[in-house]
Design a protein around this motif. Structure first.
Motif, PDB file in Angstrom:
ATOM      1  N   LEU A 120     -51.538 -32.383 -53.759  1.00 45.61           N
ATOM      2  CA  LEU A 120     -52.077 -32.861 -52.483  1.00 45.61           C
ATOM      3  C   LEU A 120     -51.135 -33.848 -51.807  1.00 45.61           C
ATOM      4  O   LEU A 120     -50.435 -34.615 -52.472  1.00 45.61           O
ATOM      5  CB  LEU A 120     -53.424 -33.556 -52.698  1.00 45.61           C
ATOM      6  N   ARG A 121     -51.132 -33.821 -50.483  1.00 46.68           N
ATOM      7  CA  ARG A 121     -50.507 -34.858 -49.644  1.00 46.68           C
ATOM      8  C   ARG A 121     -51.457 -35.074 -48.464  1.00 46.68           C
ATOM      9  O   ARG A 121     -51.230 -34.596 -47.358  1.00 46.68           O
ATOM     10  CB  ARG A 121     -49.142 -34.401 -49.126  1.00 46.68           C
ATOM     11  N   ASP A 122     -52.574 -35.746 -48.689  1.00 42.80           N
ATOM     12  CA  ASP A 122     -53.642 -35.846 -47.697  1.00 42.80           C
ATOM     13  C   ASP A 122     -53.357 -36.904 -46.632  1.00 42.80           C
ATOM     14  O   ASP A 122     -53.013 -38.048 -46.955  1.00 42.80           O
ATOM     15  CB  ASP A 122     -54.964 -36.199 -48.383  1.00 42.80           C
ATOM     16  N   LYS A 123     -53.509 -36.492 -45.366  1.00 46.54           N
ATOM     17  CA  LYS A 123     -53.447 -37.408 -44.231  1.00 46.54           C
ATOM     18  C   LYS A 123     -54.167 -36.759 -43.058  1.00 46.54           C
ATOM     19  O   LYS A 123     -54.259 -35.528 -42.975  1.00 46.54           O
ATOM     20  CB  LYS A 123     -51.994 -37.710 -43.820  1.00 46.54           C
ATOM     21  N   MET A 124     -54.669 -37.596 -42.132  1.00 42.36           N
ATOM     22  CA  MET A 124     -55.223 -37.058 -40.900  1.00 42.36           C
ATOM     23  C   MET A 124     -54.097 -36.404 -40.103  1.00 42.36           C
ATOM     24  O   MET A 124     -52.922 -36.783 -40.231  1.00 42.36           O
ATOM     25  CB  MET A 124     -55.886 -38.162 -40.083  1.00 42.36           C
ATOM     26  N   LEU A 125     -54.438 -35.422 -39.283  1.00 43.58           N
ATOM     27  CA  LEU A 125     -53.428 -34.610 -38.607  1.00 43.58           C
ATOM     28  C   LEU A 125     -52.403 -35.438 -37.836  1.00 43.58           C
ATOM     29  O   LEU A 125     -51.205 -35.169 -37.901  1.00 43.58           O
ATOM     30  CB  LEU A 125     -54.106 -33.619 -37.665  1.00 43.58           C
ATOM     31  N   VAL A 126     -52.868 -36.445 -37.105  1.00 47.03           N
ATOM     32  CA  VAL A 126     -51.928 -37.211 -36.281  1.00 47.03           C
ATOM     33  C   VAL A 126     -51.006 -38.083 -37.132  1.00 47.03           C
ATOM     34  O   VAL A 126     -49.987 -38.575 -36.646  1.00 47.03           O
ATOM     35  CB  VAL A 126     -52.667 -38.078 -35.241  1.00 47.03           C
ATOM     36  N   ASN A 127     -51.343 -38.278 -38.400  1.00 46.04           N
ATOM     37  CA  ASN A 127     -50.496 -39.046 -39.311  1.00 46.04           C
ATOM     38  C   ASN A 127     -49.745 -38.170 -40.304  1.00 46.04           C
ATOM     39  O   ASN A 127     -48.943 -38.680 -41.098  1.00 46.04           O
ATOM     40  CB  ASN A 127     -51.347 -40.051 -40.102  1.00 46.04           C
ATOM     41  N   LEU A 128     -49.983 -36.873 -40.259  1.00 43.07           N
ATOM     42  CA  LEU A 128     -49.397 -35.959 -41.231  1.00 43.07           C
ATOM     43  C   LEU A 128     -47.951 -35.670 -40.866  1.00 43.07           C
ATOM     44  O   LEU A 128     -47.661 -35.119 -39.800  1.00 43.07           O
ATOM     45  CB  LEU A 128     -50.206 -34.659 -41.265  1.00 43.07           C
ATOM     46  N   ASP A 129     -47.033 -36.045 -41.751  1.00 45.63           N
ATOM     47  CA  ASP A 129     -45.617 -35.830 -41.464  1.00 45.63           C
ATOM     48  C   ASP A 129     -45.206 -34.417 -41.865  1.00 45.63           C
ATOM     49  O   ASP A 129     -45.864 -33.745 -42.669  1.00 45.63           O
ATOM     50  CB  ASP A 129     -44.759 -36.853 -42.202  1.00 45.63           C
ATOM     51  N   GLU A 130     -44.096 -33.977 -41.295  1.00 45.16           N
ATOM     52  CA  GLU A 130     -43.635 -32.609 -41.501  1.00 45.16           C
ATOM     53  C   GLU A 130     -43.317 -32.329 -42.964  1.00 45.16           C
ATOM     54  O   GLU A 130     -43.583 -31.231 -43.474  1.00 45.16           O
ATOM     55  CB  GLU A 130     -42.403 -32.356 -40.632  1.00 45.16           C
TER      56      GLU A 130
END
Length: 319
Positions: A120-130
């Motif tokens: 997992l690498r969980d983050k909200m979409l606007v904080n999700l890095d490439e």
């Protein structure tokens, strides 16, 4: 990296003896911990010889160790089975191809592929890095694809040589792939992609004696321990642990066996003592004007159809 040092019984005990997977050879990816470990042990208990694949990485995919895979091999051997550890990266062509080689070199055949590896690498979409997007897509979706590609190519060659397989693939999706999960855009997209891949693979590989199904498990693992931290099952006098990964494995073992003949292209939810056949996208209410709609007409028709349609299930974590 592949270990060719086969460990385990050669006297007709768990590795070669009775059980619904007796005589069959299984590869399980991500089998060092959690669900993969439970599947590998359960397959071995039903007579399968097992290639235990695991990189031994952390929850976020960092690091690596041969320890977890070898520990599971040791557990299988201690129970009287046969197993070999495999440390290849299944999200690379060489690593995925070596899964097939490991099974053939160690046991002379390959019958079962359980695709389970992930992190997992969980983050909200606007904080999700490439990079986090790519990493999760790589291990889950690409890892499923490459392992399936190389196993499928082997089984196709076997079928064309007149040795029709009775092969089984069990892919691992999740409730996030079925419904979506807030804060897990990358994981949700990968797990939804696995469902689509399962349907295509079942259609393409069936002619070669390969059945492909998917499970959407719910269990307490490293990836879900915070979600299920307070979930205790305690139904019945035996203190049944509803979140134990071992609850999911019986369905996997059955799907991996010859007893599941004719079952392909299906998706199952498995949690505690519950198994559910999931029914995916299919036509609901519709309307046909017989000519081109205007935007206003299309909107009016869409609203009527939505009013007649079943409401969608809520996204996990949605308010």
């Amino acid at each position: 990296m592949t270990s060719q040092n086969v460990q385990g019984a050669t006297d007709g005990t768990a590795g070669n003896g009775g059980g619904i997977c007796a005589g069959r050879v299984a590869v399980v990816t991500g089998a060092g911990r959690g669900l993969g470990r439970a599947h590998a042990r359960a397959l071995a208990a039903e007579g399968a010889r097992v290639v235990v694949n695991d990189l031994g990485v952390g929850l976020d995919g960092a690091g690596g160790s041969a320890g977890p895979a070898q520990e599971v091999v040791d557990e299988i051997v201690a129970a009287g089975g046969e197993a070999v550890a495999h440390g290849g990266d299944i999200a690379t062509t060489d690593g995925a191809a070596s899964l097939v080689t490991a099974a053939l070199d160690a046991f002379g055949r390959l019958d079962i592929l359980v695709n389970n590896a992930g992190f997992l690498r969980d983050k909200m979409l606007v904080n999700l890095d490439e990079e986090s997007w790519d990493a999760v897509m790589r291990v889950h979706l690409k890892g499923h694809f490459l392992a399936l590609k190389h196993a499928g190519a082997h089984w196709r060659a076997e079928a064309k040589a007149g040795r029709m397989p009775q092969a089984r693939v069990i892919n691992t999706s999740s409730g996030a792939g079925l419904l979506g999960s807030v804060g897990q855009g990358n994981y949700t997209a990968a797990k939804a992609g696995i469902l689509g891949l399962t349907l295509v693979a079942a259609a393409e590989l069936g002619r070669y004696g390969v059945q492909v199904n998917a499970i959407a498990p719910a269990a307490r693992t490293r990836m879900t321990e915070t979600v299920f931290a307070d979930a205790m099952a305690a139904s019945g006098d035996g203190g049944f642990d509803a979140m134990a990964p071992e609850n999911v494995s019986p369905l996997v073992v059955w799907l991996a066996s010859g007893a599941s003949g004719g079952v392909s292209g299906r998706v199952f939810e498995a949690e505690a003592g519950r198994i559910t056949v999931m029914e995916g996208w299919r036509p609901g209410p519709g309307a046909d004007k017989g000519a081109r709609w205007t935007p206003a007409e299309a909107g009016e028709a869409a609203l009527r159809l939505l009013a007649a349609a079943e409401p969608p299930q809520p996204v996990y974590g949605a308010q």
